[in-house]
Design an enzyme around this catalytic site. Structure first.
Site: not given
Ligand code: PLP
Length: 373
Positions: A36, A267
């Site tokens: 993701k 700036y």
């Molecule tokens: C993002 C996510 C993960 C992975 O989590 P990490 O801490 O990056 O390993 C696993 N399960 C769900 C539901 C997530 O949203």
């Protein structure tokens, strides 16, 4: 056209991390890396391909568009959406053979109405109070699945609220108990979910009882530790487990300028040259999502040396003090990663602005090319 700014992703580092996880969980557990958020900033399709080649079994995405991009790139591996799929997108996702996470009755009712073969995973509320089905509501979901043969319950899942922020796993164990209760109910009612999953990177590392037969690792696939606490806990469990950060953020020196002691930079004139010296102009700014909070707060690497950020981060430009460093036009500058003996880690950048490594790599503007080497 030459890319002034680019992100190099080390395939061998990604492979190393996947193999470290595979070894840690064993052959009987499915490894389902989360890709993701543009693979935590590393490039969705490129990272997914490297993970699958290195032995990952499944992919987790947040949203339908990500699943679609992966299918369009020819990726045939099982994909699970772990975020929300709008009711209007359910048919398209089912047709793309994408597995759906279900935690709303409306979603399941719509799936029943669509009437096509589909694999679903139920998400159970166990103490995070994010997505999830309350224990008392579970029977309605179970009945709908049992009464509709075309729905396969492929998984039951939950997510930990407090695993990487602490070395005390009491709350995680409390959630695990609730999860096991929900699984018992589901199985007593005659359903047999193929996969049970709740482990993110931290749980996969430090809580073996959370592996079941499927883990959803995220940040550590990219070589970053979920937190210092997790790293400390893991050192006590498996000292041989190592991670390799995969990302290097590179840009190009766009000007080198001699500046006298006392002159102001940028700036708001917020930086004053401490001595006669030189600054380098770098063509990166907050448009690229190099945070403006790094104004006078951080460094870049040029010719293996640390050059402190001088003045405010602009929209497309930043300045660094390179006094005493041998710098020429179009030299390479590193914003994140290694150069010579020096390194700027995502964890260090996170400390400059009190955030977490996750946010540092994930935020980087998607327009910047990710080059897999
Ligand atoms: C993002 C996510 C993960 C992975 O989590 P990490 O801490 O990056 O390993 C696993 N399960 C769900 C539901 C997530 O949203």
């Amino acid at each position: 056209m030459q890319e002034l700014t680019r992100i190099e992703i080390s395939k061998s580092a990604l492979e190393h991390n996947i193999k470290a996880f595979k070894q840690h969980i064993g052959d009987d557990v499915i490894l389902a890396p989360a890709v993701k958020a543009n693979a935590y900033g590393h490039g969705l399709v490129g990272a997914a391909q490297v993970f699958l080649d290195a032995g990952a079994d499944y992919l987790c995405v947040n949203a339908p568009f990500e699943a679609k991009v992966l299918r369009e790139a020819g990726i045939k591996a099982p994909i699970l959406i772990i975020g929300y799929t709008p009711l209007a997108d359910l048919t398209e996702m089912i047709d793309l053979d994408v597995e759906l996470l279900v935690y709303n009755l409306e979603t399941l009712e719509k799936i029943v109405e669509i009437g096509k073969e589909v694999k679903v995973h139920l998400k159970i509320e166990t103490g995070n109070n994010r997505q999830g089905i309350l224990y008392e509501d579970l029977p309605q979901f179970i009945d709908l699945i049992k009464n509709n043969d075309f729905i396969t319950l492929n998984g039951v899942s939950t997510h930990f609220a407090n695993i990487e922020d602490t070395e005390d796993q009491e709350y995680a164990r409390y959630q695990l108990e609730n999860f096991n209760k929900a699984i018992t109910l589901i199985e007593e009612q005659g359903l047999s979910p193929k996969f049970k999953h709740c482990a993110n990177s931290a749980a996969t590392m430090i809580l073996p009882e959370a592996h079941f037969n499927f883990v959803r690792t995220g940040v550590s696939n990219y070589g970053m530790w979920p937190s210092a606490e997790t790293q400390r806990s893991m050192n006590g469990i498996d000292e041989g487990f190592t991670l390799k950060p995969a990302m290097t953020w590179k840009t190009t020196v766009a000007q080198v300028k001699q500046v006298k002691k006392g002159e102001k930079i940028g700036y708001g004139c917020t930086y004053e040259m401490p001595e006669d010296g030189q600054i380098a102009i770098l063509p990166v700014g907050y448009y690229d999502n190099y945070s403006r909070l790094h104004s006078n707060n951080g460094a870049a690497l040029i010719n293996g040396k640390r050059a402190p950020i001088a003045g405010r981060i602009c929209m497309n430009i930043m300045m660094v003090n390179v006094t005493g460093i041998d710098v020429s036009l179009e030299d390479e500058a590193i914003l994140l990663g290694k150069q010579g003996d020096e390194e700027i880690t995502a964890e260090e950048i996170a400390e400059w602005t009190q955030t977490i490594n996750y946010e540092v790599t994930t935020r980087i503007n998607e327009r910047i090319p990710r080059i897999f080497i």
